[in-house]
Design a protein around this motif. Structure first.
Motif, PDB file in Angstrom:
ATOM      1  N   HIS A 130       0.810  -1.219   0.000  1.00 57.02           N
ATOM      2  CA  HIS A 130       0.000   0.000   0.000  1.00 57.02           C
ATOM      3  C   HIS A 130       0.841   1.264   0.000  1.00 57.02           C
ATOM      4  CE1 HIS A 130      -3.267  -2.735   0.675  1.00 57.02           C
ATOM      5  NE2 HIS A 130      -2.683  -3.183   1.754  1.00 57.02           N
TER       6      HIS A 130
ATOM      7  N   TYR B 143      -9.086  -5.140  -1.488  1.00 52.82           N
ATOM      8  CA  TYR B 143      -8.231  -3.993  -1.745  1.00 52.82           C
ATOM      9  C   TYR B 143      -8.857  -3.085  -2.802  1.00 52.82           C
ATOM     10  CZ  TYR B 143      -4.735  -6.679   0.769  1.00 52.82           C
ATOM     11  OH  TYR B 143      -4.064  -7.391   1.733  1.00 52.82           O
TER      12      TYR B 143
ATOM     13  N   TYR C 167      -3.139   1.931  -4.516  1.00 53.71           N
ATOM     14  CA  TYR C 167      -4.029   1.411  -3.491  1.00 53.71           C
ATOM     15  C   TYR C 167      -4.445   2.566  -2.584  1.00 53.71           C
ATOM     16  CZ  TYR C 167      -2.828  -3.359  -4.767  1.00 53.71           C
ATOM     17  OH  TYR C 167      -2.671  -4.532  -5.443  1.00 53.71           O
TER      18      TYR C 167
ATOM     19  N   TRP D 138      -8.622  -0.480   2.087  1.00 59.48           N
ATOM     20  CA  TRP D 138      -8.985  -1.884   2.106  1.00 59.48           C
ATOM     21  C   TRP D 138      -9.948  -2.169   3.248  1.00 59.48           C
ATOM     22  CZ3 TRP D 138      -4.224   0.068   3.309  1.00 59.48           C
ATOM     23  CH2 TRP D 138      -3.737  -0.153   4.604  1.00 59.48           C
TER      24      TRP D 138
ATOM     25  N   ALA E 294      -6.432   4.916   2.713  1.00 60.35           N
ATOM     26  CA  ALA E 294      -5.051   5.431   2.609  1.00 60.35           C
ATOM     27  C   ALA E 294      -5.050   6.952   2.571  1.00 60.35           C
ATOM     28  CB  ALA E 294      -4.382   4.870   1.359  1.00 60.35           C
TER      29      ALA E 294
END
Length: 276
Positions: free
Chosen positions: A46, A251, A258, A261, A276
């Motif tokens: 990630h 994900y 990414y 998730w 994120a």
């Protein structure tokens, strides 16, 4: 990293996979314990920038045959995109190492191609069995995958499973050899992807029979909204064995990175949501 510009350059899937290869090597030669290895590999999967990836390997001893790979992300960050970008298939160096990594086998269809390809600049990926494409990121596709899994292996146990839009990667214990495992590629049929490798005989396995397919299918549909990215796409679903409780992680990507998730049990009960 030697300069700020390369440290802040956005990481590609290829860069993440190469970092996971280095972590595999560190795990296999005892530099990292299981928990730290898994944590760093998850972070690599990630990572947003080249600098994020470099920090994950900065304190590791890199085997001589991987030194070029260790510097690859920084070098590639300075090339201003001279290479065309395909989705990552498998890092061939991992086959040589016999690592246990769960993050480095990313694959997909490169633009204009239906072939799975190797991205380490060495041995091409083995061909997989011909078969009707199965979208394993849907409930119906997962059901078909499990049906063919049972037909092939006569059970539904695995160390790890990664589901993709047009296939899957499975790691399974070799029957009668709990200290050995083999990676299989699924593309409408199952074929060996790597040679057998050593494994910790005490590693847990996951029973895919316990997977509540409809609830996982719904989770896949809901995950982009759950992480605050309604326009995001599902890139991969990982199913991981654990001594505590197996986990399913969906994900979510936005663009090439990414972004979040969702982790749940095999029954679809939410355990963690990360953006994120």
């Amino acid at each position: 990293m030697s300069d700020l510009s390369s440290a802040t350059t956005r990481a590609r899937d290829l860069d993440r996979s190469q970092t996971c290869t280095l972590l595999d090597a560190a795990y296999s030669d005892g530099q990292l314990g299981v928990d730290e290895y898994k944590a760093r590999t998850a972070a690599a999967m990630h990572a947003a920038t080249i600098g994020d990836l470099s920090r994950l390997t900065a304190d590791l001893q890199i085997p001589a045959h991987l030194l070029e790979l260790a510097s690859a992300p920084e070098a590639q960050a300075r090339r201003s995109g001279l290479r065309g970008r395909g989705l990552v298939a498998a890092v061939a160096a991992v086959v040589l190492l016999g690592g246990f990594g769960f993050g480095y086998l990313l694959f997909g269809r490169a633009a204009g191609s239906d072939q799975l390809t190797s991205v380490a600049g060495s041995t091409p990926a083995q061909p997989v069995a011909a078969g009707e494409p199965v979208d394993t990121l849907t409930a119906d596709g997962i059901r078909e995958f499990l049906r063919l899994f049972q037909e092939k292996f006569r059970d539904k146990t695995a160390d790890d499973v990664d589901l993709y839009r047009d296939g899957a990667v499975v790691v399974r214990v070799i029957p009668g050899q709990p200290h050995r495992s083999q990676r299989w590629m699924f593309n409408g049929g199952f074929e060996p992807w790597t040679e057998p490798t050593n494994r910790d005989r005490d590693l847990a396995t996951v029973d895919l029979e316990q997977l509540e397919v409809d609830r996982i299918g719904q989770l896949i549909s809901d995950a982009p909204r759950m992480v605050g990215l309604p326009s995001g796409r599902i890139d991969r679903v990982g199913i991981r064995a654990s001594n505590a409780e197996p986990r399913v992680t969906v994900y979510v990507k936005e663009g090439d990175a990414y972004k979040g998730w969702v982790t749940a049990t095999l029954r679809g009960e939410i355990r963690d949501v990360q953006a994120a």
